[in-house]
Design a protein around this motif. Structure first.
Motif, mmCIF file in Angstrom:
data_model
loop_
_atom_site.group_PDB
_atom_site.id
_atom_site.type_symbol
_atom_site.label_atom_id
_atom_site.label_comp_id
_atom_site.label_asym_id
_atom_site.label_seq_id
_atom_site.Cartn_x
_atom_site.Cartn_y
_atom_site.Cartn_z
ATOM 1 N N THR A 103 68.213 78.447 -33.165
ATOM 2 C CA THR A 103 69.522 78.022 -32.657
ATOM 3 C C THR A 103 69.547 78.044 -31.134
ATOM 4 O O THR A 103 69.970 77.084 -30.488
ATOM 5 N N ASN A 111 74.701 83.430 -35.428
ATOM 6 C CA ASN A 111 73.392 83.582 -34.790
ATOM 7 C C ASN A 111 73.548 84.102 -33.361
ATOM 8 O O ASN A 111 72.779 84.957 -32.913
ATOM 9 N N LYS A 157 77.635 79.359 -38.748
ATOM 10 C CA LYS A 157 76.315 79.975 -38.707
ATOM 11 C C LYS A 157 75.811 80.103 -37.271
ATOM 12 O O LYS A 157 75.191 81.096 -36.893
ATOM 13 N N LYS A 158 76.086 79.081 -36.485
ATOM 14 C CA LYS A 158 75.685 79.125 -35.084
ATOM 15 C C LYS A 158 76.372 80.306 -34.376
ATOM 16 O O LYS A 158 75.729 81.056 -33.635
ATOM 17 N N ASP A 207 62.989 86.563 -40.968
ATOM 18 C CA ASP A 207 63.361 85.184 -41.332
ATOM 19 C C ASP A 207 64.668 84.772 -40.662
ATOM 20 O O ASP A 207 64.769 83.711 -40.050
ATOM 21 N N GLN A 208 65.654 85.649 -40.801
ATOM 22 C CA GLN A 208 66.957 85.331 -40.200
ATOM 23 C C GLN A 208 66.827 85.313 -38.672
ATOM 24 O O GLN A 208 67.412 84.458 -37.995
ATOM 25 N N GLY A 242 75.087 84.561 -42.388
ATOM 26 C CA GLY A 242 75.467 83.345 -41.665
ATOM 27 C C GLY A 242 76.959 83.076 -41.703
ATOM 28 O O GLY A 242 77.421 82.079 -41.161
ATOM 29 N N GLN A 259 77.694 75.181 -40.906
ATOM 30 C CA GLN A 259 76.710 75.116 -39.836
ATOM 31 C C GLN A 259 77.275 75.663 -38.529
ATOM 32 O O GLN A 259 76.615 76.400 -37.794
ATOM 33 N N SER A 319 64.333 84.333 -36.975
ATOM 34 C CA SER A 319 63.748 83.055 -36.579
ATOM 35 C C SER A 319 64.829 81.979 -36.476
ATOM 36 O O SER A 319 64.766 81.106 -35.619
ATOM 37 N N GLU A 320 65.813 82.069 -37.351
ATOM 38 C CA GLU A 320 66.922 81.113 -37.279
ATOM 39 C C GLU A 320 67.694 81.265 -35.969
ATOM 40 O O GLU A 320 68.118 80.289 -35.352
#
Lengths: 503, 503
Positions: B49, A19, A15-16, B41-42, A284, A12, B44-45
């Motif tokens: 975040t 992002n 992944k942040k 989709d990605q 991610g 997680q 949107s993540e």
């Protein structure tokens, strides 16, 4: 806490960071494709905020804790392979950053940004002395960093490892030496050949709009997925990944020389195919990326040279090109067109070099960087040494620093050790090509038909999908059964250019 | 810690939030202007975040500490005015979010996103019953939230305060009542007039490219700064601010009806002028934004209606339009063109309504929302009540829910209390116009000459520059010396439409 629970938290956390990296990539793309100029200063602040955040996360106590808890045999029993490799990647990054005293790192970052703008001005004025103190400091910093990081064998290996993990000076010396021993005399023979191609017809007016249509057509043949990408215009072309479903490319158009856009687009398209086809399982994580600069370059160069500059490719596409062009090729035979786009001539500027002389430009830089970081030469002597090497390898000597030592941006950002990847990518590409034709026996025929999908698929299943799950030399070995080997590139270049110049 | 030190830290903290907001705005813009669909989709993540991060920061213990330390008389002695107002804004946000139990907030957010997709389907199928349970839950949640937030006078005031701080049901009832009393009979008289404009020539083919050129020309006249913005195409037009140096607008083109793009662009341009001209001192704070939805709408409607639908504006611009159009206006006099673009006719769909009937559409929604939150009506009765009100105010009755109760997206996102701002903006705009012509006596002449810069400058110096430093009614009072007053809009509409329809 159980390993599985920590694993989930770690993923997680990573992944942040990824992002945030996607947001940064979009801002980078936007600034180059049309962001209004009055918003740029504030935009830079946003980029600063987000990059600092990512950097802080990569060196945080939280990250250290993840490494402490998960980087051991017992944990590895239960972690997924993706987690293990992600952890490895994060640990490498953590240690690299953690070893540098914070104050020195900050000084270095400030120096980088200052040096780049000084370099720009120095290049405009062709004045190396202006840039020298900054370059000296950059080299000094990097030497100090190598001290912190440590090295094996050769100090320069530590720099290489940042771009081409696993590849060493010893290996590069060998393949570059072999390449040079063959290319230098070949270039000389070519320059003496009485059979030079006629290139005059290349430089006629070809509208940007029509060039774009041809480029889109070529990308489609390459199996570039337009639902997962787009093509825009920038001063310096690039490919950029937001995520594997969004890999954008840019190109630039010269209405007096269509080759800029056509070969540039195919080149960036090759980079983009790599990133569009990385396994979705890696999204991610930092593994969702090309495994090295060299392997990345092998993909762009494969498409640009082994496809785009191949005679077979133009069997179909020369007719397509004629449909878009304004008559400039009407009286030119395919054979003459093919020879023209493959003209080879020693020149001063790397990014304008042809595929045969290009590796020599890289070698000049590699030799100088290697000597610099082994304290064999000093920054002040670089311009002369550069010019001497250019004369030795290419037979041409720059008149001024702008066309010599100051031409590339890389050093002004402190990027030493990057250049070899360009030539390594070329060597890899020839090795991949050699392995590919064993499985795709009708390679030439596919090119002639413009049916490039099986070629893209082969590259995806052998290389692209793995992202950073495999190291560069691991991929190379798995695909070709060999280590780094310059022979395939040498054979390709000799056969091709001896035919073109009838040597 | 000293107040000044805390102030600096607070401003840094807020700036970080604002920088994240800029990244979010760019992602929003990009997704609507051409982001490849496979990356959505990605993406949107990533948006998830970053928005979570901003939300967490706005309700964090750190934020609470800033408020505790700085929100007092002693601190205010030394804080800058910008800090004081920023703190006020952050505190309001903090308290609003903090009062709602976390678990309920999460449920509400999940409901919102589910409800929006259900609404889309329900609208497609024209089936209110499908959407009803979601709408009921949304209303239930908002009622509970009002319970947490508290209210003064009327429960609906708490909802109004989110979009139009300081404006109350009492005030709105008064001005909307006055407006309705004048507009409803005027609309009736118009429908009975034998002097209807001919509009047939409006719907001829007008290429997108040429429409775009006209729109760019109009934006330039309006003094929209293209070095701080750009114009793109989207399905639903909008203006979006990344920072005051980067305020982008979008429009859509209908090649059979140029009015969509022309008036849409002028409208969004009006929003953009507001944001381009907010004082640079407010960058990095939440004050660097329009002060309310209504004041924002006053700017877009001022340009769209008081400039764009003004006869003077077309004195010059009708000739410009003719240059871009394909001959459709060649035989049409300016007067007939002017009457055609100002045709007024009761219709079912708000976003397609003309400037005279538009406020009636808003009133229908306002009356229903107000009754709903005061427990006077129930969700299940909305379709019939809607249709009845439409008949009463506009003399038309929807045949189905898609053209009635289901037409707007707002409620599916839980946005109750938003609609009145559209009509308030219109009232404000007429008040501003009235104040402006006292200072710019040659207003009509400027329009005729296409010299709109003094008008833009007046708006910037009286309204735009303050951002959120002044509350809506404070701006209104400072500029006009009045409170909310519907008379100016009524006078404008009566004079204009009585002339057009020769009543």
């Amino acid at each position: 806490m159980s390993f599985q629970k920590t694993e989930q938290e770690f993923l997680q956390y990573v992944k942040k960071m990824m992002n945030y990296e996607e947001a940064l990539a979009l801002m980078f793309w936007d600034m180059r494709t049309g962001a209004p100029k009055k918003g740029i200063d504030q935009r830079s602040e946003v980029i600063g905020t987000l990059s600092t955040e990512v950097f802080n996360m990569s060196t945080s106590d939280t990250m250290k804790q993840f490494i402490d808890e998960l980087d051991n045999e017992e944990a590895r029993q239960v972690l997924s392979e993706i987690t293990v490799k992600t952890l490895e990647d994060c640990k490498k990054e953590y240690e690299r950053n953690e070893k540098i005293p914070e104050v020195e790192y900050k000084e270095f970052v400030m120096l980088q940004s200052k040096a780049e703008s000084v370099w720009e001005e120095a290049k405009d004025k062709s004045d190396f002395e202006m840039f020298r103190p900054y370059l000296e400091k950059l080299v000094e910093f990097k030497k100090k960093f190598i001290g912190y990081w440590g090295y094996e064998g050769n100090k320069y290996n530590t720099l290489l490892d940042m771009y081409e993990p696993g590849v060493t000076v010893e290996q590069i010396d060998k393949v570059f030496g072999q390449l040079r021993d063959e290319i230098v005399p070949l270039v000389e023979r070519i320059s003496k050949s009485s059979n030079q191609p006629n290139t005059s017809f290349l430089f006629e007016h070809f509208t940007q709009e029509k060039q774009r249509e041809f480029c889109l057509n070529a990308l489609e043949q390459m199996d570039y997925d337009f639902e997962a990408g787009r093509l825009d215009v920038t001063v310096h072309p690039f490919a950029i990944t937001l995520n594997p479903g969004d890999v954008r490319i840019t190109t630039k158009y010269d209405e007096q020389d269509f080759r800029t856009a056509v070969f540039g687009t195919i080149h960036e398209g090759g980079h983009a195919l790599y990133e569009q086809n990385i396994s979705k399982d890696l999204v991610g994580t930092p593994l969702c990326d090309g495994t090295s600069m060299g392997i990345h370059e092998s993909q762009s160069l494969f498409w640009e040279n082994f496809v785009g500059r191949n005679k077979g490719f133009w069997k179909k596409n020369y007719n397509v090109l004629k449909q878009y062009a304004g008559g400039q090729f009407d009286k030119v035979e395919l054979e003459d067109y093919y020879r023209a786009i493959n003209e080879s001539k020693p020149s001063l500027i790397r990014i304008e070099a042809d595929e045969l002389t290009y590796p020599l430009h890289i070698m000049v830089r590699y030799e100088l960087e290697k000597a610099l970081f082994n304290d064999e030469i000093e920054v002040k002597d670089l311009p002369t040494l550069w010019n001497d090497k250019m004369e030795e390898y290419l037979g041409v000597r720059p008149d001024n620093d702008a066309q010599g030592i100051l031409q590339d941006v890389h050093w002004s950002g402190g990027d030493f050790g990057y250049f070899p990847s360009y030539a390594l990518g070329y060597i890899y590409a020839a090795q991949f090509k050699n392995a590919m034709v064993k499985e795709i026996a009708n390679f030439d025929e596919l090119l002639e038909l413009g049916e490039l999908q099986p070629i893209r698929e082969w590259l995806s299943s052998n290389i692209h999908q793995y992202g950073k799950m495999k190291k560069p030399l691991e991929i190379l070995n798995d695909v070709t059964g060999e280590g780094l080997n310059a022979e395939h590139l040498i054979t390709y270049l000799k056969e091709k250019y001896e035919a073109i110049y009838q040597l």
